[in-house]
Design a protein around this motif. Sequence first.
Motif, short mmCIF file in Angstrom:
data_model
loop_
_atom_site.label_atom_id
_atom_site.label_comp_id
_atom_site.label_asym_id
_atom_site.label_seq_id
_atom_site.Cartn_x
_atom_site.Cartn_y
_atom_site.Cartn_z
N MET A 116 -0.39 3.04 1.48
CA MET A 116 -0.99 4.23 1.82
C MET A 116 -2.35 4.26 2.09
SD MET A 116 0.34 8.23 1.04
CE MET A 116 0.48 9.02 2.21
N ALA A 117 -2.68 4.22 0.97
CA ALA A 117 -4.27 5.12 0.72
C ALA A 117 -4.90 3.70 1.59
CB ALA A 117 -4.92 5.29 -0.18
N LEU A 120 -4.19 3.86 5.71
CA LEU A 120 -5.24 4.99 5.98
C LEU A 120 -6.08 5.00 6.07
CD1 LEU A 120 -2.08 8.34 5.57
CD2 LEU A 120 -2.57 6.22 7.87
N LYS A 121 -6.71 4.27 5.09
CA LYS A 121 -7.82 3.56 5.21
C LYS A 121 -8.95 5.71 4.54
CE LYS A 121 -9.88 0.03 5.92
NZ LYS A 121 -7.81 -0.50 6.05
N LEU A 122 -8.04 6.09 3.92
CA LEU A 122 -7.96 7.38 3.14
C LEU A 122 -9.41 7.15 2.01
CD1 LEU A 122 -5.18 8.76 2.00
CD2 LEU A 122 -6.14 8.94 4.54
N PRO A 123 -10.70 8.06 2.05
CA PRO A 123 -11.79 7.96 1.31
C PRO A 123 -11.77 9.09 -0.01
CG PRO A 123 -12.24 9.08 3.29
CD PRO A 123 -11.48 7.92 3.62
N ILE A 124 -11.44 8.10 -0.85
CA ILE A 124 -10.76 9.43 -2.04
C ILE A 124 -12.15 9.09 -2.97
CG2 ILE A 124 -9.56 9.70 -3.49
CD1 ILE A 124 -6.81 8.49 -1.88
N SER A 125 -11.94 9.80 -3.32
CA SER A 125 -13.55 10.57 -4.63
C SER A 125 -12.32 10.65 -5.55
CB SER A 125 -13.79 11.90 -4.23
OG SER A 125 -15.57 10.84 -3.60
N MET A 126 -12.69 9.54 -7.28
CA MET A 126 -10.60 9.74 -8.04
C MET A 126 -12.09 10.48 -9.56
SD MET A 126 -9.54 6.23 -7.18
CE MET A 126 -10.82 4.98 -6.70
N GLY A 147 -11.09 -0.88 0.63
CA GLY A 147 -12.46 -0.58 1.63
C GLY A 147 -12.77 0.65 2.11
N SER A 148 -12.08 1.21 1.82
CA SER A 148 -11.86 2.63 2.26
C SER A 148 -12.99 3.83 1.77
CB SER A 148 -11.27 3.26 1.85
OG SER A 148 -10.98 4.11 0.53
N GLU A 256 4.05 11.41 -5.26
CA GLU A 256 2.98 11.12 -5.07
C GLU A 256 2.47 11.16 -3.49
OE1 GLU A 256 -1.17 9.54 -6.86
OE2 GLU A 256 0.24 7.70 -6.73
N ILE A 257 3.08 10.13 -2.57
CA ILE A 257 3.55 9.60 -1.43
C ILE A 257 3.68 11.01 -0.34
CG2 ILE A 257 4.43 8.32 0.82
CD1 ILE A 257 4.30 5.40 -1.26
#
Length: 281
Positions: A116-117, A120-126, A147-148, A256-257
Amino acid sequence: MTTATLAAGALALSLAGCGDSVDPVERLGTKTPQAAQPTTTAPPSPSGVPGDEAYKKWGLKAPLEFAPKPAQKPALAPADPGKAKVVDRIPVQPTDKVVFLTFDDGAEKDPEFLKMAADLKLPISMFLTDNIASSDYGHFEKLRDNGSGSTINNHTLTHPNLRTLPFAAQKKEICGQQERLEKRFGTKPVRFRPPYGNYNDDTLRAASECGISQVVLWRVSMQINNFQYAEGSALKPGDIILAHFRGPSELKGSTEIQMTTRMLQRIQEQGYRIGRLEDYL
């Protein structure tokens, strides 16, 4: 910023967040008013744009909108000497409807979420906690490298309430995770989130000594179905959104999705774009 002031702010603003169930309380630190600074836009961030049909696959009615990397980062007030800077909202222009995705802990490691991430190219700060995420750091490495433009940051070794610990113990929790993350991923993070949003002056000093420049909090928390706000009843420009890597056992049967889809829907319903936090800090 005094410890007393931090404690008052923490008690005044509470949002659901990290913990063993879906209902534990995480507390925000004192809000630091910051004037919005003029920003200009540049070509889109390297995170890229998801495929035209990806949004349909993951339950969205329209493609996500992403904020381009600003040509100049918003101005933040300088940190106090010897302390890491606290950031709980990005000071963008009031008309710049951009928000930022952050995910904490690392308990859930769903392979479908990786798809999913990436789609959708979700830019997530983990913000990862070692004793929760380390059973499969490779999962989060894949998320970082999809690549996000997602990043891996520090959330302590064992997820304690840092305000209950002396300086040396706080430093051990923060520096220890710095060392673990550097050994596993090759670099030490410069950003840190205290568990439950709880911190004091010792936390900021310890973080700085561990190589942290920014302590990242939030103003909005994603629950199972909807947002919980520190103030008001809607997103505000520059909001940092807190979510968690959690599964059905902690989300009362939701995946989670499903939780993430609802979060993205709420962002779209309010007309916001998603930015990459690190492009603004």
